[in-house]
Design a protein around this motif. Structure first.
Motif: not given
Length: 280
Positions: A41-43, A90
């Protein structure tokens, strides 16, 4: 106390299969607890923010804690595949999914080295399920256990080449005439080896005094003179380079050559053994 070597065949009695069985991927892999990981879910920008430049590919975990060693590894992310305009997307959108088919940690290192160019990052499992236990890259071929595995295989090959030469070119006086030697360097090495053999009674055959390189040159010469019919020798240059690098403690200059050299080593050894068995 070990008995002295009194024949070429007794020199070949050493069995390195037990050693090779102990040299596995588990000894060179980065273990799960040491992973640098991204979250799905991180960039992408955030995922690589504190990752050293040397790491282009990192595993991707499901969940919200990149240090959770029990979190499921669901893929990898390679920043070289991401365009600058995509860095704020993402991780999940650019992730290479993990299918659960990683290599097993019990894989012998000789098999790992021979497998061809591994991915920049290959996930490792215990073999008892898809749970990831480690990771390896092609650069792990520089590690000492791999060099030990390759050197043991090279030693086995050299022993069998000595046996083959002992049967196909038993007369030392003809050796210099078998090799292509415009500089006379190989002939000088052969003469030096014969001199050492004359001063010892525990070697069994003068062929055992010759260097690995001279044995390879003699093998090529025996083939060139028609004594090894139906026998195709693979390229020996990469084998020579790898053997010299290991023997002199030199890092492999081009790590991408190692898989081919390991395959050439195996192919050559298989052929040498077939000819020995055929002439036994």
């Amino acid at each position: 106390m070990n008995a002295p070597v009194t024949s070429v065949d007794s020199y070949r009695l050493q069995d390195h299969s037990a050693l090779q069985a102990q040299l596995t991927v588990a000894q060179i892999m980065t273990r799960r607890e040491a992973f640098i990981c991204a979250l799905d879910g991180q960039s992408i920008e955030e995922a690589f923010q504190d990752v050293p430049d040397v790491y282009d590919v990192i595993p991707v975990l499901e969940g919200d804690d990149p240090r959770d060693i029990n979190a499921e590894v669901i893929g990898t992310i390679d920043r070289r595949e991401v365009r600058p305009a995509q860095m704020r997307q993402k991780v999940l959108s650019q992730m290479n999914e993990y299918s659960g088919n990683g290599i097993v940690e019990t894989m012998p290192l000789l098999d790992f080295a021979s497998a061809g160019r591994v991915d920049d990052l290959t996930l490792v499992t215990t073999g008892k399920g898809p749970q990831v236990s480690g990771l390896v890259t092609i650069y792990d071929l520089q590690r000492l256990p791999v060099r030990i595995a390759l050197f043991a295989a090279l030693t086995d090959l050299e022993e069998d080449i000595a046996c083959l030469l002992h049967r196909t070119a038993p007369e030392p006086s003809e050796w210099a005439g078998l090799v292509q030697d415009p500089t006379g360097k190989i002939a000088a090495e052969i003469q030096s080896g014969l001199q050492r053999a004359s001063n010892r009674d525990d070697l069994g055959s003068p062929i055992l005094t010759l260097s690995f390189g001279v044995k390879l040159a003699l093998l090529e010469g025996v083939k060139r003179h028609g004594r090894l019919r139906d026998f195709s020798i693979p390229t020996l240059q990469d084998i020579r380079i790898v053997r010299n690098n290991i023997a002199h403690g030199i890092p492999f200059e081009n790590i991408n050559v190692i898989p081919k050299a390991a395959r050439d080593l195996r192919d050559l050894h298989s052929l040498v053994r077939k000819i020995i068995e055929r002439n036994t």
